[in-house]
Design an enzyme around this catalytic site. Sequence first.
Site, PDB file in Angstrom:
ATOM      1  N   CYS A 159     -10.906  39.800 -19.368  1.00 28.00           N
ATOM      2  CA  CYS A 159      -9.794  39.322 -18.517  1.00 28.00           C
ATOM      3  C   CYS A 159      -9.847  37.827 -18.231  1.00 28.00           C
ATOM      4  O   CYS A 159      -8.864  37.261 -17.747  1.00 28.00           O
ATOM      5  CB  CYS A 159      -9.764  40.104 -17.214  1.00 28.00           C
ATOM      6  N   HIS A 167      -5.809  36.311 -11.612  1.00 24.84           N
ATOM      7  CA  HIS A 167      -5.802  37.458 -12.532  1.00 24.84           C
ATOM      8  C   HIS A 167      -5.274  38.670 -11.766  1.00 24.84           C
ATOM      9  O   HIS A 167      -5.611  38.884 -10.602  1.00 24.84           O
ATOM     10  CB  HIS A 167      -7.220  37.709 -13.040  1.00 24.84           C
ATOM     11  N   ASN A 183      -2.296  45.404 -15.002  1.00 22.65           N
ATOM     12  CA  ASN A 183      -3.288  44.461 -15.502  1.00 22.65           C
ATOM     13  C   ASN A 183      -3.133  44.338 -17.021  1.00 22.65           C
ATOM     14  O   ASN A 183      -3.503  45.246 -17.755  1.00 22.65           O
ATOM     15  CB  ASN A 183      -4.686  44.975 -15.131  1.00 22.65           C
TER      16      ASN A 183
HETATM   17  O1  UT7 Z   1      -9.498  43.295 -14.794  1.00 19.97           O
HETATM   18  C1  UT7 Z   1     -10.844  43.461 -15.073  1.00 19.97           C
HETATM   19  C2  UT7 Z   1     -11.661  43.793 -13.919  1.00 19.97           C
HETATM   20  N1  UT7 Z   1     -11.277  45.057 -13.348  1.00 19.97           N
HETATM   21  C3  UT7 Z   1     -11.073  45.142 -12.042  1.00 19.97           C
HETATM   22  O2  UT7 Z   1     -11.150  44.150 -11.359  1.00 19.97           O
HETATM   23  C4  UT7 Z   1     -10.837  46.510 -11.452  1.00 19.97           C
HETATM   24  C5  UT7 Z   1     -11.713  46.685 -10.235  1.00 19.97           C
HETATM   25  N2  UT7 Z   1     -11.661  48.020  -9.648  1.00 19.97           N
HETATM   26  C6  UT7 Z   1     -10.574  48.506  -9.020  1.00 19.97           C
HETATM   27  O3  UT7 Z   1      -9.516  47.884  -8.998  1.00 19.97           O
HETATM   28  C7  UT7 Z   1     -10.703  49.802  -8.264  1.00 19.97           C
HETATM   29  O4  UT7 Z   1     -12.069  50.151  -8.185  1.00 19.97           O
HETATM   30  C8  UT7 Z   1      -9.912  50.981  -8.891  1.00 19.97           C
HETATM   31  C9  UT7 Z   1      -8.432  50.717  -8.739  1.00 19.97           C
HETATM   32  C10 UT7 Z   1     -10.293  51.146 -10.348  1.00 19.97           C
HETATM   33  C11 UT7 Z   1     -10.251  52.265  -8.129  1.00 19.97           C
HETATM   34  O5  UT7 Z   1      -9.971  52.106  -6.757  1.00 19.97           O
HETATM   35  P1  UT7 Z   1     -11.082  52.459  -5.673  1.00 19.97           P
HETATM   36  O6  UT7 Z   1     -10.467  52.230  -4.372  1.00 19.97           O
HETATM   37  O7  UT7 Z   1     -12.309  51.664  -6.000  1.00 19.97           O
HETATM   38  O8  UT7 Z   1     -11.295  53.982  -5.905  1.00 19.97           O
HETATM   39  P2  UT7 Z   1     -12.650  54.771  -6.140  1.00 19.97           P
HETATM   40  O9  UT7 Z   1     -13.093  54.599  -7.546  1.00 19.97           O
HETATM   41  O10 UT7 Z   1     -13.597  54.416  -5.035  1.00 19.97           O
HETATM   42  O11 UT7 Z   1     -12.163  56.251  -5.896  1.00 19.97           O
HETATM   43  C12 UT7 Z   1     -11.741  56.716  -4.605  1.00 19.97           C
HETATM   44  C13 UT7 Z   1     -11.216  58.132  -4.760  1.00 19.97           C
HETATM   45  C14 UT7 Z   1     -12.108  59.038  -5.585  1.00 19.97           C
HETATM   46  O12 UT7 Z   1     -12.013  60.346  -5.060  1.00 19.97           O
HETATM   47  P3  UT7 Z   1     -13.157  60.932  -4.088  1.00 19.97           P
HETATM   48  O13 UT7 Z   1     -14.424  60.889  -4.881  1.00 19.97           O
HETATM   49  O14 UT7 Z   1     -13.173  60.045  -2.908  1.00 19.97           O
HETATM   50  O15 UT7 Z   1     -12.677  62.309  -3.826  1.00 19.97           O
HETATM   51  C15 UT7 Z   1     -11.475  59.014  -6.936  1.00 19.97           C
HETATM   52  O16 UT7 Z   1     -11.750  60.175  -7.685  1.00 19.97           O
HETATM   53  O17 UT7 Z   1      -9.962  58.069  -5.454  1.00 19.97           O
HETATM   54  C16 UT7 Z   1     -10.012  58.931  -6.595  1.00 19.97           C
HETATM   55  N3  UT7 Z   1      -9.185  58.379  -7.632  1.00 19.97           N
HETATM   56  C17 UT7 Z   1      -7.877  58.611  -7.742  1.00 19.97           C
HETATM   57  N4  UT7 Z   1      -7.027  59.372  -7.016  1.00 19.97           N
HETATM   58  C18 UT7 Z   1      -5.748  59.401  -7.386  1.00 19.97           C
HETATM   59  C19 UT7 Z   1      -9.560  57.516  -8.625  1.00 19.97           C
HETATM   60  N5  UT7 Z   1      -8.503  57.217  -9.372  1.00 19.97           N
HETATM   61  C20 UT7 Z   1      -7.446  57.878  -8.852  1.00 19.97           C
HETATM   62  C21 UT7 Z   1      -6.084  57.947  -9.215  1.00 19.97           C
HETATM   63  N6  UT7 Z   1      -5.273  58.727  -8.449  1.00 19.97           N
HETATM   64  N7  UT7 Z   1      -5.568  57.276 -10.257  1.00 19.97           N
END
Ligand code: UT7
Length: 331
Positions: free
Chosen positions: A116, A256, A286
């Site tokens: 990225c 970004h 993204n």
């Molecule tokens: O561009 C290159 C660099 N990349 C980035 O900068 C991305 C950085 N990361 C992020 O933007 C975020 O970590 C994500 C958007 C990928 C995920 O968001 P998060 O707030 O960190 O979610 P999480 O991984 O902590 O998951 C929270 C909960 C989980 O459920 P439980 O375990 O709490 O029951 C996930 O299973 O949300 C769940 N979850 C979803 N629920 C509905 C994860 N993805 C989804 C989804 N829809 N698409």
Amino acid sequence: MQKIHAAITAVGGYVPDYVMTNAEMETMVDTSDEWIQSRTGIKERRILKGEGKGTSDMAVEAVKQILEKKNLKPTDIELLICATTTPDFVFPATANVITDKLGMTNAFGYDVSAACSGFLFALTTASQFIESGRYKKIIVVGGDKMSSILNYDDRTTCIIFGDGCGAVLLEPDTEGYGVIDSILRSDGNGRQYLYQKAGGSVKPASMETVMNKEHYVYQEGQTVFKFAVKNMAEVAAEVMERNQLTASDVAWLVPHQANKRIITATYERMGLAPEKVMINIDRYGNTTNGTLPLCLWEWEKQLHKGDNIILAAFGGGFTWGATYIKWAYDS
Ligand code: UT7
């Protein structure tokens, strides 16, 4: 003699017509529009459809706009650098495909791979060629067909990314406009948190890698999030400090577009008002190497000669960086 800076003198961009909404995502994986919008800021993203279409096809459209805007012939371009994580082929470079499709027979070209942050790495590299005095017309492309490496069964990654491509023309400037400063960083120890497991020389494609879905983006979202928030915000603040810029001196932040929450943390750390921040993640998601030039493309008409602009990125690798540009023209 006045120092030569590399000035952006035109911007082009292209996003595919097909709009994939969060509602469509809900039909593919267990997710909701509410979750996607509140956790990422994304409402929809563009997807490049069509057999045999790759990153170069989007790049060609973006670069054509630049040639038209500046009334240039393809043969006027001396170098084209393409930043991409989804090249048309493992080799040759996508830059070669783009220059061939456009008839840029006087240009050499190569790709830059920095996930990225690729556009910033490519822009900084291209700037050195201009600053040396030897090159006068260079195109830097940033773009990705992320849909080609996404697992549409994995709700944690497929909702974030989209397809799109932007490009800028660089020309020499001796009046103090252009790319003034860049801070680029990488930390290979972060590679384990965001990468494509197979398809490289360590693990070439096999029946097994395909069955195991190892040709898709693998991301440990929370870990990447933490590094992104810290490093993107810090490097953006650092480039401001190094150039004695206060928040009121900065006209625009071009961040970004990985997650609206990361963007917010960055502009707050810089002390900027939200009105000074380019945000289109809601419409495009993204697009990896495409995010920064696509912002410049969409905001081009609002930019003025002399505007102090900070670009900041964070991506797989890990890679990150910030660039300070003094904008060179009124649209
Ligand atoms: O561009 C290159 C660099 N990349 C980035 O900068 C991305 C950085 N990361 C992020 O933007 C975020 O970590 C994500 C958007 C990928 C995920 O968001 P998060 O707030 O960190 O979610 P999480 O991984 O902590 O998951 C929270 C909960 C989980 O459920 P439980 O375990 O709490 O029951 C996930 O299973 O949300 C769940 N979850 C979803 N629920 C509905 C994860 N993805 C989804 C989804 N829809 N698409």
